[in-house]
Design a protein around this motif. Structure first.
Motif, PDB file in Angstrom:
ATOM      1  N   GLN A  25       1.230   3.523  13.660  1.00 53.64           N
ATOM      2  CA  GLN A  25       1.259   2.714  12.436  1.00 53.64           C
ATOM      3  C   GLN A  25      -0.051   2.787  11.673  1.00 53.64           C
ATOM      4  O   GLN A  25      -0.069   2.744  10.447  1.00 53.64           O
ATOM      5  N   ASP A  26      -1.166   2.813  12.426  1.00 51.48           N
ATOM      6  CA  ASP A  26      -2.475   2.697  11.793  1.00 51.48           C
ATOM      7  C   ASP A  26      -2.996   4.024  11.259  1.00 51.48           C
ATOM      8  O   ASP A  26      -3.822   4.698  11.873  1.00 51.48           O
ATOM      9  N   THR A  27      -2.520   4.382  10.083  1.00 50.83           N
ATOM     10  CA  THR A  27      -3.010   5.572   9.380  1.00 50.83           C
ATOM     11  C   THR A  27      -4.392   5.253   8.816  1.00 50.83           C
ATOM     12  O   THR A  27      -4.755   4.077   8.697  1.00 50.83           O
ATOM     13  N   PRO A  28      -5.170   6.266   8.456  1.00 52.03           N
ATOM     14  CA  PRO A  28      -6.473   5.999   7.820  1.00 52.03           C
ATOM     15  C   PRO A  28      -6.321   5.073   6.609  1.00 52.03           C
ATOM     16  O   PRO A  28      -7.116   4.149   6.440  1.00 52.03           O
ATOM     17  N   ASP A  29      -5.306   5.293   5.779  1.00 47.53           N
ATOM     18  CA  ASP A  29      -5.105   4.458   4.580  1.00 47.53           C
ATOM     19  C   ASP A  29      -4.877   3.001   4.928  1.00 47.53           C
ATOM     20  O   ASP A  29      -5.465   2.108   4.302  1.00 47.53           O
ATOM     21  N   LEU A  30      -4.025   2.759   5.915  1.00 46.00           N
ATOM     22  CA  LEU A  30      -3.736   1.375   6.305  1.00 46.00           C
ATOM     23  C   LEU A  30      -4.990   0.714   6.879  1.00 46.00           C
ATOM     24  O   LEU A  30      -5.290  -0.452   6.589  1.00 46.00           O
ATOM     25  N   MET A  31      -5.752   1.472   7.656  1.00 43.38           N
ATOM     26  CA  MET A  31      -6.980   0.914   8.230  1.00 43.38           C
ATOM     27  C   MET A  31      -8.009   0.613   7.146  1.00 43.38           C
ATOM     28  O   MET A  31      -8.714  -0.379   7.211  1.00 43.38           O
ATOM     29  N   LYS A  32      -8.052   1.460   6.142  1.00 42.84           N
ATOM     30  CA  LYS A  32      -8.986   1.253   5.040  1.00 42.84           C
ATOM     31  C   LYS A  32      -8.647  -0.050   4.299  1.00 42.84           C
ATOM     32  O   LYS A  32      -9.536  -0.858   4.015  1.00 42.84           O
ATOM     33  N   THR A  33      -7.373  -0.253   4.022  1.00 44.88           N
ATOM     34  CA  THR A  33      -6.926  -1.471   3.341  1.00 44.88           C
ATOM     35  C   THR A  33      -7.236  -2.695   4.206  1.00 44.88           C
ATOM     36  O   THR A  33      -7.791  -3.685   3.729  1.00 44.88           O
ATOM     37  N   TYR A  34      -6.900  -2.588   5.483  1.00 37.08           N
ATOM     38  CA  TYR A  34      -7.120  -3.704   6.409  1.00 37.08           C
ATOM     39  C   TYR A  34      -8.605  -4.060   6.512  1.00 37.08           C
ATOM     40  O   TYR A  34      -8.984  -5.226   6.438  1.00 37.08           O
ATOM     41  N   LEU A  35      -9.451  -3.036   6.639  1.00 37.59           N
ATOM     42  CA  LEU A  35     -10.886  -3.277   6.836  1.00 37.59           C
ATOM     43  C   LEU A  35     -11.598  -3.733   5.561  1.00 37.59           C
ATOM     44  O   LEU A  35     -12.735  -4.205   5.635  1.00 37.59           O
ATOM     45  N   SER A  36     -10.925  -3.631   4.424  1.00 34.73           N
ATOM     46  CA  SER A  36     -11.566  -4.066   3.173  1.00 34.73           C
ATOM     47  C   SER A  36     -11.802  -5.580   3.169  1.00 34.73           C
ATOM     48  O   SER A  36     -12.572  -6.083   2.356  1.00 34.73           O
ATOM     49  N   SER A  37     -11.175  -6.308   4.099  1.00 29.66           N
ATOM     50  CA  SER A  37     -11.419  -7.755   4.220  1.00 29.66           C
ATOM     51  C   SER A  37     -12.673  -8.067   5.039  1.00 29.66           C
ATOM     52  O   SER A  37     -13.042  -9.225   5.172  1.00 29.66           O
ATOM     53  N   PHE A  38     -13.262  -7.027   5.633  1.00 28.30           N
ATOM     54  CA  PHE A  38     -14.387  -7.264   6.551  1.00 28.30           C
ATOM     55  C   PHE A  38     -15.630  -6.510   6.073  1.00 28.30           C
ATOM     56  O   PHE A  38     -15.599  -5.878   5.029  1.00 28.30           O
ATOM     57  N   ASP A  39     -16.713  -6.594   6.862  1.00 31.66           N
ATOM     58  CA  ASP A  39     -17.962  -5.927   6.470  1.00 31.66           C
ATOM     59  C   ASP A  39     -17.718  -4.428   6.256  1.00 31.66           C
ATOM     60  O   ASP A  39     -17.166  -3.757   7.137  1.00 31.66           O
ATOM     61  N   PRO A  40     -18.150  -3.889   5.113  1.00 28.93           N
ATOM     62  CA  PRO A  40     -17.891  -2.475   4.813  1.00 28.93           C
ATOM     63  C   PRO A  40     -18.587  -1.503   5.761  1.00 28.93           C
ATOM     64  O   PRO A  40     -18.272  -0.317   5.783  1.00 28.93           O
ATOM     65  N   ARG A  41     -19.534  -2.011   6.585  1.00 29.58           N
ATOM     66  CA  ARG A  41     -20.208  -1.129   7.552  1.00 29.58           C
ATOM     67  C   ARG A  41     -19.361  -0.876   8.793  1.00 29.58           C
ATOM     68  O   ARG A  41     -19.687  -0.015   9.612  1.00 29.58           O
ATOM     69  N   ILE A  42     -18.270  -1.633   8.950  1.00 30.39           N
ATOM     70  CA  ILE A  42     -17.395  -1.415  10.114  1.00 30.39           C
ATOM     71  C   ILE A  42     -16.493  -0.220   9.814  1.00 30.39           C
ATOM     72  O   ILE A  42     -15.772  -0.204   8.827  1.00 30.39           O
ATOM     73  N   VAL A  43     -16.568   0.787  10.692  1.00 32.78           N
ATOM     74  CA  VAL A  43     -15.753   1.990  10.485  1.00 32.78           C
ATOM     75  C   VAL A  43     -14.483   1.903  11.344  1.00 32.78           C
ATOM     76  O   VAL A  43     -14.539   1.533  12.511  1.00 32.78           O
ATOM     77  N   GLY A  44     -13.347   2.187  10.704  1.00 40.50           N
ATOM     78  CA  GLY A  44     -12.064   2.202  11.415  1.00 40.50           C
ATOM     79  C   GLY A  44     -11.755   3.612  11.869  1.00 40.50           C
ATOM     80  O   GLY A  44     -11.981   4.569  11.127  1.00 40.50           O
ATOM     81  N   LEU A  45     -11.251   3.744  13.098  1.00 45.13           N
ATOM     82  CA  LEU A  45     -10.964   5.075  13.635  1.00 45.13           C
ATOM     83  C   LEU A  45      -9.544   5.158  14.157  1.00 45.13           C
ATOM     84  O   LEU A  45      -9.071   4.268  14.870  1.00 45.13           O
ATOM     85  N   THR A  46      -8.865   6.244  13.787  1.00 43.84           N
ATOM     86  CA  THR A  46      -7.534   6.499  14.307  1.00 43.84           C
ATOM     87  C   THR A  46      -7.459   7.970  14.718  1.00 43.84           C
ATOM     88  O   THR A  46      -8.468   8.679  14.651  1.00 43.84           O
ATOM     89  N   GLY A  47      -6.291   8.401  15.160  1.00 41.96           N
ATOM     90  CA  GLY A  47      -6.153   9.791  15.605  1.00 41.96           C
ATOM     91  C   GLY A  47      -4.734  10.029  16.069  1.00 41.96           C
ATOM     92  O   GLY A  47      -3.847   9.203  15.840  1.00 41.96           O
ATOM     93  N   THR A  48      -4.527  11.142  16.718  1.00 44.67           N
ATOM     94  CA  THR A  48      -3.213  11.401  17.304  1.00 44.67           C
ATOM     95  C   THR A  48      -3.074  10.507  18.536  1.00 44.67           C
ATOM     96  O   THR A  48      -4.095  10.037  19.075  1.00 44.67           O
TER      97      THR A  48
END
Ligand code: NI
Length: 199
Positions: free
Chosen positions: A111-134
């Protein structure tokens, strides 16, 4: 005195030999001591994709100490609480926060594509990096950090069970300690300050 002169060379050879022997002994003993005393086998190399859609590996975290934890964007409580806490912590650390990296790795890569993680993390500190993969890449990094995660069916689909530990790693990528969402802000920030100080 003649006998002193004749003893000088054997004495020098003896001292040199002793030095080599001592050096060898130290060389053999030291790495073993370091291995058993300080190295906890948590963490290690990984290859993932950031919430910006770019390749992201453990090398992108190293060089500064970092906090890393696992979760998923549909998590009802623990993940958003942890992300909120870390956002507050980064603010409280002031300029020291720039000496730290924070990463959030999904355990729900389907479920957690880079796009979805980017949207989700926009509510938090921008220095937090979201990571996904296969799914395989996520399984590998979860194994490296020895975390547990499991898909659990629900009436409306599924949820993810997962470990809530925040891993504190030093600038070399070696395990330093842990934190979790149940700790007080004071304790968490104390640990983060220590981690930053330690490098
Ligand atoms: Ni969660």
């Amino acid at each position: 005195m003649a006998f002193k002169r004749s003893l000088l060379i054997p004495l020098a050879v003896f001292v040199a030999g002793l030095g080599v022997l001592l050096g060898t002994a130290l060389f053999i003993l030291q790495p073993q001591q370091q291995q058993s005393a300080s190295r906890v086998p948590i963490g290690g190399p990984f290859r993932l994709t950031s919430h910006e859609g770019k390749p992201f590996t453990d090398a992108d975290l190293k060089g500064k100490p970092f906090a890393v934890f696992f979760g998923f964007t549909h998590c009802p409580e623990v993940c958003p609480t942890t992300l909120y806490d870390l956002t507050q912590d980064l603010e409280a650390l002031g300029s020291d926060a720039d000496r730290l990296r924070v990463a959030f790795i999904t355990v729900d890569p389907e479920q957690d594509t880079p796009d979805l993680m980017k949207t989700y993390l926009s509510s938090f500190d921008p220095r937090i990096v979201g990571l996904t993969g296969t799914p395989e890449e996520i399984a590998a990094v979860a194994k490296a950090y020895k975390i547990y995660y499991r898909k659990v069916p629900t009436d409306s689909g599924y949820t993810m069970d997962h470990s809530a530990t925040v891993f504190l790693m030093d600038g070399r990528g070696d395990f330093y300690g842990t934190s979790n969402f149940q700790e007080s802000a004071e304790i968490r920030r104390g640990k983060l300050r220590q981690l930053i100080k330690n490098g």
